[in-house]
Design an enzyme around this catalytic site. Structure first.
Site, PDB file in Angstrom:
ATOM      1  CD  GLU A 158      -2.936   1.092   0.179  1.00  0.00           C
ATOM      2  OE1 GLU A 158      -2.718   1.752  -0.845  1.00  0.00           O
ATOM      3  OE2 GLU A 158      -3.944   0.389   0.343  1.00  0.00           O
ATOM      4  N   GLY A 216      11.705  20.894   2.319  1.00  0.00           N
ATOM      5  CA  GLY A 216      12.047  19.486   2.537  1.00  0.00           C
ATOM      6  C   GLY A 216      11.202  18.533   1.705  1.00  0.00           C
ATOM      7  CG  ASP A 230       9.178   8.618  -6.578  1.00  0.00           C
ATOM      8  OD1 ASP A 230       9.661   7.574  -6.122  1.00  0.00           O
ATOM      9  OD2 ASP A 230       8.270   9.269  -6.014  1.00  0.00           O
ATOM     10  CE  LYS A 234       5.252   7.615  -5.339  1.00  0.00           C
ATOM     11  NZ  LYS A 234       5.094   8.971  -4.814  1.00  0.00           N
TER      12      LYS A 234
HETATM   13  N1  LIG Z   1       9.406   9.499   2.867  1.00  0.00           N
HETATM   14  C1  LIG Z   1       8.192   9.346   2.360  1.00  0.00           C
HETATM   15  O1  LIG Z   1       7.295  10.169   2.548  1.00  0.00           O
HETATM   16  C2  LIG Z   1       7.885   8.117   1.542  1.00  0.00           C
HETATM   17  C3  LIG Z   1       6.572   7.912   1.105  1.00  0.00           C
HETATM   18  C4  LIG Z   1       6.258   6.739   0.397  1.00  0.00           C
HETATM   19  C5  LIG Z   1       7.278   5.823   0.117  1.00  0.00           C
HETATM   20  N2  LIG Z   1       8.546   6.087   0.519  1.00  0.00           N
HETATM   21  C6  LIG Z   1       9.582   5.088   0.202  1.00  0.00           C
HETATM   22  O2  LIG Z   1       9.927   4.444   1.412  1.00  0.00           O
HETATM   23  C7  LIG Z   1      11.324   4.117   1.398  1.00  0.00           C
HETATM   24  C8  LIG Z   1      12.008   4.762   2.594  1.00  0.00           C
HETATM   25  O3  LIG Z   1      11.882   6.174   2.473  1.00  0.00           O
HETATM   26  P1  LIG Z   1      12.610   7.143   3.514  1.00  0.00           P
HETATM   27  O4  LIG Z   1      12.090   8.479   3.245  1.00  0.00           O
HETATM   28  O5  LIG Z   1      12.512   6.541   4.872  1.00  0.00           O
HETATM   29  O6  LIG Z   1      14.130   7.026   2.998  1.00  0.00           O
HETATM   30  P2  LIG Z   1      15.460   7.267   3.866  1.00  0.00           P
HETATM   31  O7  LIG Z   1      15.206   8.203   4.972  1.00  0.00           O
HETATM   32  O8  LIG Z   1      16.536   7.549   2.871  1.00  0.00           O
HETATM   33  O9  LIG Z   1      15.737   5.834   4.532  1.00  0.00           O
HETATM   34  C9  LIG Z   1      16.108   4.712   3.798  1.00  0.00           C
HETATM   35  C10 LIG Z   1      16.707   3.723   4.766  1.00  0.00           C
HETATM   36  O10 LIG Z   1      16.951   2.508   4.065  1.00  0.00           O
HETATM   37  C11 LIG Z   1      18.246   2.050   4.400  1.00  0.00           C
HETATM   38  N3  LIG Z   1      18.755   1.244   3.310  1.00  0.00           N
HETATM   39  C12 LIG Z   1      19.030   1.628   2.047  1.00  0.00           C
HETATM   40  N4  LIG Z   1      19.473   0.572   1.331  1.00  0.00           N
HETATM   41  C13 LIG Z   1      19.481  -0.486   2.161  1.00  0.00           C
HETATM   42  C14 LIG Z   1      19.827  -1.850   2.028  1.00  0.00           C
HETATM   43  N5  LIG Z   1      20.288  -2.339   0.885  1.00  0.00           N
HETATM   44  N6  LIG Z   1      19.677  -2.659   3.106  1.00  0.00           N
HETATM   45  C15 LIG Z   1      19.225  -2.174   4.266  1.00  0.00           C
HETATM   46  N7  LIG Z   1      18.888  -0.896   4.461  1.00  0.00           N
HETATM   47  C16 LIG Z   1      19.011  -0.063   3.418  1.00  0.00           C
HETATM   48  C17 LIG Z   1      19.058   3.320   4.631  1.00  0.00           C
HETATM   49  O11 LIG Z   1      20.167   3.014   5.376  1.00  0.00           O
HETATM   50  P3  LIG Z   1      21.282   4.102   5.739  1.00  0.00           P
HETATM   51  O12 LIG Z   1      20.885   4.555   7.106  1.00  0.00           O
HETATM   52  O13 LIG Z   1      22.531   3.323   5.706  1.00  0.00           O
HETATM   53  O14 LIG Z   1      21.210   5.197   4.729  1.00  0.00           O
HETATM   54  C18 LIG Z   1      18.033   4.162   5.367  1.00  0.00           C
HETATM   55  O15 LIG Z   1      18.000   3.853   6.737  1.00  0.00           O
HETATM   56  C19 LIG Z   1      11.872   4.631   0.058  1.00  0.00           C
HETATM   57  O16 LIG Z   1      11.935   3.563  -0.839  1.00  0.00           O
HETATM   58  C20 LIG Z   1      10.863   5.669  -0.374  1.00  0.00           C
HETATM   59  O17 LIG Z   1      10.768   5.784  -1.775  1.00  0.00           O
HETATM   60  C21 LIG Z   1       8.875   7.190   1.238  1.00  0.00           C
END
Ligand SMILES: NC(=O)c1ccc[n+]([C@@H]2O[C@H](COP(=O)([O-])OP(=O)(O)OC[C@H]3O[C@@H](n4cnc5c(N)ncnc54)[C@H](OP(=O)(O)O)[C@@H]3O)[C@@H](O)[C@H]2O)c1
Length: 372
Positions: A158, A216, A230, A234
Site C-alpha cells: 500500500e 524538505g 519516481d 508508481k
Molecule cells: N518518505 C516518504 O514520505 C515516503 C513515502 C512513500 C514511500 N517512501 C519510500 O519508502 C522508502 C524509505 O523512504 P525514507 O524516506 O525513509 O528514505 P530514507 O530516509 O533515505 O531511509 C532509507 C533507509 O533505508 C536504508 N537502506 C538503504 N538501502 C538499504 C539496504 N540495501 N539494506 C538495508 N537498508 C538499506 C538506509 O540506510 P542508511 O541509514 O545506511 O542510509 C536508510 O536507513 C523509500 O523507498 C521511499 O521511496 C517514502
C-alpha cells in the site's frame, strides 16, 4: 501462538517512524487483534541486529538506534557492543519461531532479493520501497515478488503508491468484487504537486523548485523528483496491480530536466534552473488562459499507452484543484464510470507512510495467523 515477529529493513524517515508506531500501538493490537507484535530484527546497509528473545529487541535499544540513524550514525556504529549478522541469517533465525513479516522501508532494488527470499521461507513482506516492485518482468526476483502480491500471497505494498492513502487496497477491493478498471489517473508526487501549485499561483519555475527544496519536499538532488522516475515507478505499480504486464521502459516519462542540466553538480543545477523559467511561465500562462492548470499526471489505462508527464487539467476538476503536496488517484472503472472513485490526501510524510505499512502488517499478520 499469536506472536508476529517484525524484521525492520531500513530505519530512515519511514522505517524509524514505523518502529515508533509499533512501540506506541503494540498493546492496542494485542487487545483489538490478538496479535502480539514484536520487532525481532533491524537491518541496515551494514548488517542485521537480531534477537530470539521472546519480547524482541528492547524498546529503549530500538529508540536509540532510530535516534542515532537520524543523527547520521550507521547501524554498525550505533549497535556497537551487539553482534551483527548477515540480513538473510536474521530472518532464518526468526522464521522457526512463528510468523515473520519483513517491513522493507529501504530505498532501491538491493533489498529485493532479501524480500523474495523471505517470502520463499514463508515470511510476509510489507513494502514502502517501490524499487523491488519496479524490476523488469523478466527478472526472476521481481516475478517472485509480484506472484505473492495477489490476495492469496504474502506481500503487501500500500505505502508504495500514495503513502498511507488507500489506493492499492481500494483498487484490489474493486477488482476482487468483479469491477473492471478502465483508467487510473493521478498526481502521485507531492514534490511535483507543490512545484506546479506554486507555478499556477504565478511563481517562477526556479522559485517553485527552490521553495519545494527548502520545505524538505524534494530529494537532496531535486532532479530525482523532476526526472519523473519516481512517478513512473508508481504508475508501473498501479498498472501491474490492474494486471497489466508492462515494464518501466514501456512507460512514456516526461523528464523535466533538460539534457544539458542532467549531468551537472546539484549546485550548478540549482544555480541554472532559472534558465527554465520563461518556458514554464509561458506554459502556465497558456493553461491559465484556457481555464486550466499544469499538473504532473500519471495516466494508467487498462489498455494502451501508460504515460507520466505534464498535462493541462481543468482548474474546476478535482485534479486541477489539488493544492501543494497532496496526491490524488482517480479510478475510473466499469461501475464507477460517470463519477470515478477518487482517493485524495497527503501522499508523503513519515507518519502517514508508516501507517500505510503498519496497516498492511496487521492485515497480513491476521492472515498469517489464520493459516497457522
Ligand atoms: N518518505 C516518504 O514520505 C515516503 C513515502 C512513500 C514511500 N517512501 C519510500 O519508502 C522508502 C524509505 O523512504 P525514507 O524516506 O525513509 O528514505 P530514507 O530516509 O533515505 O531511509 C532509507 C533507509 O533505508 C536504508 N537502506 C538503504 N538501502 C538499504 C539496504 N540495501 N539494506 C538495508 N537498508 C538499506 C538506509 O540506510 P542508511 O541509514 O545506511 O542510509 C536508510 O536507513 C523509500 O523507498 C521511499 O521511496 C517514502
Amino acid at each position: 501462538m499469536s506472536r508476529i515477529t517484525l524484521v525492520q529493513v531500513g530505519m530512515g524517515t519511514v522505517g524509524g517512524e514505523t518502529i515508533a508506531q509499533v512501540i506506541a500501538n503494540r498493546n492496542r493490537w494485542w487487545v483489538d487483534f490478538g496479535l502480539d507484535v514484536r520487532i525481532g530484527a533491524v537491518i541496515g546497509r551494514g548488517g542485521a541486529l537480531v534477537t530470539t528473545e521472546p519480547d524482541g529487541l528492547a524498546d529503549e535499544l530500538l529508540r536509540g538506534l532510530v535516534h542515532s540513524r537520524r543523527a547520521g550514525t550507521a547501524l554498525r556504529e550505533a549497535a556497537a557492543g551487539h553482534e551483527l549478522v548477515e540480513a538473510p541469517e536474521a530472518i532464518a533465525l526468526l522464521i522457526n519461531q512463528g510468523p515473520v513479516i519483513v517491513m522493507d522501508a529501504a530505498a532501491g532494488e538491493e533489498t529485493a532479493a532479501l524480500d523474495a527470499r523471505a517470502l520463499a521461507s514463508g515470511a510476509g513482506v510489507v513494502l514502502s520501497n517501490k524499487a523491488p516492485l519496479a524490476l523488469p518482468r523478466e527478472n526472476p526476483i521481481g516475478a517472485e515478488l509480484w506472484a505473492s502480491a495477489g490476495p492469496r500471497g504474502h506481500l503487501r505494498y500500500e505505502a508504495t503508491c500514495g503513502a498511507g492513502l488507500p489506493v492499492i487496497s481500494t483498487l484490489r477491493t474493486l477488482i476482487d468484487g468483479g469491477d473492471a478498471p478502465v483508467e487510473n489517473t493521478g498526481a502521485l508526487s507531492g514534490t511535483l504537486g507543490a512545484i506546479f501549485t506554486d507555478l499556477g499561483n504565478g511563481a517562477n519555475f526556479s522559485e517553485a523548485v527552490l521553495a519545494a527544496k527548502e520545505k524538505g519536499f524534494t530529494e537532496p538532488d531535486p532532479r530525482d523528483d523532476l526526472s519523473g522516475l519516481d512517478v513512473a515507478r508508481k504508475a508501473l505499480i498501479l498498472a501491474r496491480t490492474i494486471e497489466r504486464r508492462v515494464n518501466l521502459d514501456e512507460i512514456a516519462v516526461e523528464n523535466l530536466v533538460p539534457e544539458e542540466l542532467r549531468e551537472t553538480s546539484v549546485a550548478e543545477f540549482l544555480a541554472r534552473v532559472s534558465e527554465l523559467d520563461d518556458e514554464w511561465s509561458r506554459r502556465a500562462e497558456t493553461a491559465r488562459a484556457a481555464g486550466a492548470t499544469l499538473k504532473y499526471v500519471a495516466t494508467v489505462p487498462a489498455d494502451g499507452p501508460i504515460a507520466v508527464g505534464v498535462r493541462e487539467v481543468p482548474t474546476s476538476s478535482l485534479l486541477g484543484a489539488l493544492q501543494g503536496p497532496e496526491n490524488i488517484v482517480v479510478m475510473r472503472t466499469t461501475r464507477y464510470h460517470e463519477n470515478p472513485l477518487t482517493v485524495v490526501g497527503p501522499g508523503a510524510g513519515a507518519a502517514v507512510t508508516a501507517a500505510g505499512m503498519t496497516g498492511d502488517m496487521l492485515a497480513l499478520g491476521t492472515l498469517l495467523m489464520s493459516r497457522g
